[in-house]
Scaffold this motif. Structure first.
Motif, PDB file in Angstrom:
ATOM      1  N   MET A   1      -0.985   9.472   7.826  1.00 21.56           N
ATOM      2  CA  MET A   1      -1.703   9.192   9.066  1.00 21.56           C
ATOM      3  C   MET A   1      -0.710   9.124  10.221  1.00 21.56           C
ATOM      4  O   MET A   1       0.428   8.708  10.042  1.00 21.56           O
ATOM      5  CB  MET A   1      -2.387   7.842   8.965  1.00 21.56           C
TER       6      MET A   1
ATOM      7  N   SER B   1       4.812   3.953  -3.795  1.00 19.53           N
ATOM      8  CA  SER B   1       3.546   4.695  -3.767  1.00 19.53           C
ATOM      9  C   SER B   1       3.728   5.981  -2.972  1.00 19.53           C
ATOM     10  O   SER B   1       4.671   6.130  -2.192  1.00 19.53           O
ATOM     11  CB  SER B   1       2.440   3.850  -3.128  1.00 19.53           C
TER      12      SER B   1
ATOM     13  N   CYS C   1       6.218  -0.705  -2.046  1.00 26.44           N
ATOM     14  CA  CYS C   1       6.079  -0.070  -0.723  1.00 26.44           C
ATOM     15  C   CYS C   1       5.877   1.427  -0.933  1.00 26.44           C
ATOM     16  O   CYS C   1       5.923   1.899  -2.070  1.00 26.44           O
ATOM     17  CB  CYS C   1       7.323  -0.330   0.139  1.00 26.44           C
ATOM     18  N   ALA C   2       5.647   2.160   0.155  1.00 27.97           N
ATOM     19  CA  ALA C   2       5.580   3.616   0.000  1.00 27.97           C
ATOM     20  C   ALA C   2       7.010   4.154  -0.078  1.00 27.97           C
ATOM     21  O   ALA C   2       7.969   3.491   0.335  1.00 27.97           O
ATOM     22  CB  ALA C   2       4.812   4.262   1.148  1.00 27.97           C
TER      23      ALA C   2
ATOM     24  N   GLU D   1      12.853  -3.706  14.865  1.00 28.48           N
ATOM     25  CA  GLU D   1      12.942  -2.289  14.466  1.00 28.48           C
ATOM     26  C   GLU D   1      12.035  -1.416  15.338  1.00 28.48           C
ATOM     27  O   GLU D   1      12.449  -0.355  15.828  1.00 28.48           O
ATOM     28  CB  GLU D   1      12.529  -2.144  12.989  1.00 28.48           C
TER      29      GLU D   1
ATOM     30  N   HIS E   1      -3.440   0.071   9.397  1.00 32.52           N
ATOM     31  CA  HIS E   1      -4.458   0.960   8.844  1.00 32.52           C
ATOM     32  C   HIS E   1      -4.529   0.825   7.327  1.00 32.52           C
ATOM     33  O   HIS E   1      -3.708   0.132   6.713  1.00 32.52           O
ATOM     34  CB  HIS E   1      -4.300   2.405   9.328  1.00 32.52           C
TER      35      HIS E   1
ATOM     36  N   ASP F   1       8.736   6.132   1.528  1.00 27.94           N
ATOM     37  CA  ASP F   1       9.529   6.347   2.758  1.00 27.94           C
ATOM     38  C   ASP F   1      10.584   5.263   2.973  1.00 27.94           C
ATOM     39  O   ASP F   1      11.563   5.483   3.690  1.00 27.94           O
ATOM     40  CB  ASP F   1       8.619   6.424   3.994  1.00 27.94           C
TER      41      ASP F   1
ATOM     42  N   ILE G   1      -1.133   7.399   1.564  1.00 25.12           N
ATOM     43  CA  ILE G   1      -2.567   7.634   1.571  1.00 25.12           C
ATOM     44  C   ILE G   1      -2.822   8.726   2.591  1.00 25.12           C
ATOM     45  O   ILE G   1      -2.352   8.660   3.725  1.00 25.12           O
ATOM     46  CB  ILE G   1      -3.308   6.345   1.962  1.00 25.12           C
TER      47      ILE G   1
ATOM     48  N   ILE H   1      10.106  -4.826  -4.900  1.00 29.28           N
ATOM     49  CA  ILE H   1       9.597  -4.392  -3.593  1.00 29.28           C
ATOM     50  C   ILE H   1       8.539  -3.302  -3.764  1.00 29.28           C
ATOM     51  O   ILE H   1       8.882  -2.148  -4.045  1.00 29.28           O
ATOM     52  CB  ILE H   1      10.755  -3.833  -2.720  1.00 29.28           C
TER      53      ILE H   1
ATOM     54  N   GLY I   1      -3.767   2.716   4.991  1.00 25.90           N
ATOM     55  CA  GLY I   1      -2.565   3.135   4.258  1.00 25.90           C
ATOM     56  C   GLY I   1      -1.575   1.990   4.110  1.00 25.90           C
ATOM     57  O   GLY I   1      -1.019   1.767   3.033  1.00 25.90           O
ATOM     58  N   HIS I   2      -1.362   1.239   5.204  1.00 22.40           N
ATOM     59  CA  HIS I   2      -0.433   0.100   5.130  1.00 22.40           C
ATOM     60  C   HIS I   2      -0.901  -0.927   4.106  1.00 22.40           C
ATOM     61  O   HIS I   2      -0.100  -1.638   3.508  1.00 22.40           O
ATOM     62  CB  HIS I   2      -0.325  -0.606   6.483  1.00 22.40           C
TER      63      HIS I   2
ATOM     64  N   GLN J   1       8.501  -9.365   5.602  1.00 23.56           N
ATOM     65  CA  GLN J   1       9.264  -9.200   6.844  1.00 23.56           C
ATOM     66  C   GLN J   1       8.464  -8.412   7.887  1.00 23.56           C
ATOM     67  O   GLN J   1       7.946  -7.328   7.603  1.00 23.56           O
ATOM     68  CB  GLN J   1      10.561  -8.450   6.534  1.00 23.56           C
TER      69      GLN J   1
ATOM     70  N   TYR K   1       8.899  -8.837  -2.441  1.00 22.16           N
ATOM     71  CA  TYR K   1       9.303  -8.618  -1.046  1.00 22.16           C
ATOM     72  C   TYR K   1       8.681  -7.325  -0.529  1.00 22.16           C
ATOM     73  O   TYR K   1       8.727  -6.301  -1.195  1.00 22.16           O
ATOM     74  CB  TYR K   1      10.842  -8.544  -0.971  1.00 22.16           C
ATOM     75  N   THR K   2       8.088  -7.393   0.652  1.00 26.56           N
ATOM     76  CA  THR K   2       7.706  -6.157   1.344  1.00 26.56           C
ATOM     77  C   THR K   2       7.639  -6.436   2.843  1.00 26.56           C
ATOM     78  O   THR K   2       8.045  -7.519   3.286  1.00 26.56           O
ATOM     79  CB  THR K   2       6.411  -5.528   0.773  1.00 26.56           C
ATOM     80  N   GLY K   3       7.160  -5.480   3.645  1.00 28.09           N
ATOM     81  CA  GLY K   3       7.196  -5.718   5.087  1.00 28.09           C
ATOM     82  C   GLY K   3       6.378  -4.735   5.887  1.00 28.09           C
ATOM     83  O   GLY K   3       5.721  -3.836   5.346  1.00 28.09           O
ATOM     84  N   ARG K   4       6.476  -4.918   7.201  1.00 28.88           N
ATOM     85  CA  ARG K   4       5.708  -4.093   8.132  1.00 28.88           C
ATOM     86  C   ARG K   4       6.469  -3.972   9.448  1.00 28.88           C
ATOM     87  O   ARG K   4       7.015  -4.968   9.948  1.00 28.88           O
ATOM     88  CB  ARG K   4       4.345  -4.779   8.354  1.00 28.88           C
TER      89      ARG K   4
HETATM   90  P1  TYM Z   1       5.701   0.428   8.182  1.00 32.29           P
HETATM   91  O1  TYM Z   1       5.092  -0.500   9.153  1.00 32.29           O
HETATM   92  O2  TYM Z   1       6.006   1.828   8.602  1.00 32.29           O
HETATM   93  O3  TYM Z   1       4.763   0.506   6.926  1.00 32.29           O
HETATM   94  C1  TYM Z   1       4.314  -0.663   6.253  1.00 32.29           C
HETATM   95  C2  TYM Z   1       4.146  -0.360   4.779  1.00 32.29           C
HETATM   96  O4  TYM Z   1       3.143   0.632   4.573  1.00 32.29           O
HETATM   97  C3  TYM Z   1       3.686   1.736   3.864  1.00 32.29           C
HETATM   98  N1  TYM Z   1       2.948   2.895   4.371  1.00 32.29           N
HETATM   99  C4  TYM Z   1       2.022   3.555   3.658  1.00 32.29           C
HETATM  100  N2  TYM Z   1       1.624   3.408   2.396  1.00 32.29           N
HETATM  101  C5  TYM Z   1       0.681   4.243   1.936  1.00 32.29           C
HETATM  102  N3  TYM Z   1       0.117   5.207   2.705  1.00 32.29           N
HETATM  103  C6  TYM Z   1       0.480   5.409   3.979  1.00 32.29           C
HETATM  104  N4  TYM Z   1      -0.096   6.363   4.700  1.00 32.29           N
HETATM  105  C7  TYM Z   1       1.479   4.549   4.519  1.00 32.29           C
HETATM  106  N5  TYM Z   1       2.093   4.428   5.720  1.00 32.29           N
HETATM  107  C8  TYM Z   1       2.973   3.419   5.616  1.00 32.29           C
HETATM  108  C9  TYM Z   1       5.186   1.690   4.119  1.00 32.29           C
HETATM  109  O5  TYM Z   1       5.930   2.284   3.091  1.00 32.29           O
HETATM  110  C10 TYM Z   1       5.435   0.200   4.140  1.00 32.29           C
HETATM  111  O6  TYM Z   1       5.537  -0.309   2.828  1.00 32.29           O
HETATM  112  N6  TYM Z   1      10.620  -0.720   8.005  1.00 32.29           N
HETATM  113  C11 TYM Z   1       9.295  -1.070   7.478  1.00 32.29           C
HETATM  114  C12 TYM Z   1       9.058  -2.591   7.513  1.00 32.29           C
HETATM  115  C13 TYM Z   1       9.712  -3.309   6.364  1.00 32.29           C
HETATM  116  C14 TYM Z   1       9.469  -3.069   4.984  1.00 32.29           C
HETATM  117  C15 TYM Z   1      10.327  -3.988   4.297  1.00 32.29           C
HETATM  118  C16 TYM Z   1       8.614  -2.195   4.307  1.00 32.29           C
HETATM  119  C17 TYM Z   1      10.655  -4.303   6.456  1.00 32.29           C
HETATM  120  N7  TYM Z   1      11.023  -4.713   5.200  1.00 32.29           N
HETATM  121  C18 TYM Z   1      10.323  -4.006   2.894  1.00 32.29           C
HETATM  122  C19 TYM Z   1       8.625  -2.217   2.917  1.00 32.29           C
HETATM  123  C20 TYM Z   1       9.479  -3.121   2.230  1.00 32.29           C
HETATM  124  C21 TYM Z   1       8.203  -0.364   8.272  1.00 32.29           C
HETATM  125  O7  TYM Z   1       8.375  -0.007   9.412  1.00 32.29           O
HETATM  126  O8  TYM Z   1       7.011  -0.245   7.574  1.00 32.29           O
END
Ligand code: TYM
Length: 374
Positions: free
Chosen positions: A259, A247, A219-220, A115, A86, A222, A250, A217, A88-89, A110, A76-79
């Motif tokens: 970023m 992670s 994800c980064a 959000e 970019h 945060d 980036i 999951i 990083g995502h 997701q 599971y992960t999301g955006r």
């Molecule tokens: P969002 O859109 O802020 O970020 C999407 C994913 O990218 C990661 N991320 C990064 N990873 C490495 N380097 C970076 N500079 C960088 N910037 C962002 C974030 O950790 C994320 O994994 N609320 C979430 C959306 C979401 C989600 C999830 C994310 C819904 N369900 C489950 C992770 C897991 C969001 O706004 O992600």
């Protein structure tokens, strides 16, 4: 003295101390024991893990053991679709795809258009939903098939999620979410309810399959506050606790920790054309010296350099990356040449990615979970 830094799911400020952040959140370091366990089941270890980009976790070892016992699990992960994707995502998604290739489990993805609408005063809901469809192309382009990748766009695909979100919301008090996310009296109630939805997806596979199906999951870091809460309430709702793999961020091309959406030059977007990518790399901050003469004499500092950082991301060959590191430090490699090498690597990746993205354009609905449930 340590520089102050702040990391929330919506904001990153200052130079992040990743060890400190992990301790603050209460996640665990990814150690050789977990990496060896992964290698046992996957046959190898992805460079993003080997090179320390993924560095912390919750129960990663437990889910691998669960897998070893032949029990079902899912990814599971999301955006949060607020604009173009970019590089990083892409990092958690590249690992997601690799984990999918190795383990063949279902993937839940997701898209939180709600959000982003709640979070950004300027964002129109229709615009966030449009970005959800656009960003879905970047995920599909990695090579997922519709039978295994289940896309959930919150405002379109809420039906299977809502009953779970209601149960989650009843378990979370204002006190808890305020302390966890830093909400204030002026936070809109959409954003206050929203964590129930991000948590709900972690429990969705268990509901859909009618048996314990924990998620992993990637994800980064945060995003940890959501999953910390998910783990706190999981058992009381009869769900298995989600596992996570975190992670670092980036680096921005400006050399900052993350970023920034407000500075498009701080990141390379997957929709950037070659000219834009070339310009962004040419203008990037580096760990180099002010003049070529000084660089040759004193050497550069790859550890603080986003250009080197990106070589680590885009070059799977350990020997080649190591060579860049040492020739930068010795002064043999100058920034111009190093940037040109990076440009070639990123150009190749983006070209192939953009082609795959366009092929996915009219296929998004086939990946949506709703289209499979109805
Ligand atoms: P969002 O859109 O802020 O970020 C999407 C994913 O990218 C990661 N991320 C990064 N990873 C490495 N380097 C970076 N500079 C960088 N910037 C962002 C974030 O950790 C994320 O994994 N609320 C979430 C959306 C979401 C989600 C999830 C994310 C819904 N369900 C489950 C992770 C897991 C969001 O706004 O992600």
């Amino acid at each position: 003295m340590d520089e102050e830094f702040v990391v929330t799911p919506w904001e990153v400020r200052g130079r992040v101390d990743y060890q400190k952040l992990m301790q603050q959140f209460g996640a665990r370091p990814l150690t050789q024991a977990e990496v060896s366990l992964l290698e046992k089941y996957a046959g190898e270890v992805h460079p993003l893990i080997r090179r320390g980009f993924f560095y912390a976790h919750r129960d990663f070892d437990a889910i691998l053991k669960w897998h070893g016992e032949g029990k079902p699990w899912a990814l599971y992960t999301g955006r949060g679709p607020s604009g173009p994707v970019h590089i990083g995502h892409m990092v958690p998604w590249i690992l997601l795809k690799w984990l999918f290739n190795k383990f063949g489990v279902e993937v839940y993805f997701q898209m939180t258009d709600d959000e982003k609408f709640y979070d950004d005063p300027e964002m129109r809901l229709e615009e966030a939903t449009k970005w959800a469809y656009e960003n879905a192309l970047d995920v599909i382009a990695l090579g997922f098939t519709p039978d295994k990748l289940h896309l959930i766009i919150d405002t379109k695909d809420i039906k299977p999620l809502y009953p779970i979100a209601a149960k989650v919301a009843k378990k979370l008090t204002w006190n808890t979410v305020k302390a966890t996310f830093g909400f204030t009296d002026s936070t809109n109630i959409g954003l206050i309810f929203y964590p129930s939805l991000q948590i709900a997806v972690a429990f969705l596979p268990t509901e859909l399959h009618g048996r314990p199906t924990p998620v992993l999951i990637p994800c980064a870091i945060d995003q940890d506050p959501y999953f910390r809460l998910a783990r706190d309430i999981a058992e009381s709702l009869g769900y298995p606790k989600p596992a996570t793999l975190y992670s670092k961020f980036i680096m921005a091309l400006t050399g900052e920790s993350k970023m920034s959406a407000s500075n498009p030059n701080s990141a390379i977007y997957t929709i950037d054309d070659e000219k834009t990518i070339r310009r962004k790399i040419a203008n990037a901050y580096t760990g180099g010296r002010p003049t070529a003469e000084e660089q040759r004499r004193l050497g550069g500092n790859p550890d603080v350099c986003p250009v080197y950082h990106y070589h680590m991301l885009f070059d799977p060959d350990d020997a080649s990356v190591e060579k860049i590191y040492h020739s930068c430090k010795s002064g043999a490699l100058l920034c111009g040449e190093c940037k040109q090498m990076l440009y070639e690597k990123i150009r190749k990746f983006v070209k192939q990615h953009q082609e795959a993205r366009e092929k996915a354009r009219d296929k998004v609905d086939a990946y949506r979970l709703s289209s499979k449930l109805s």
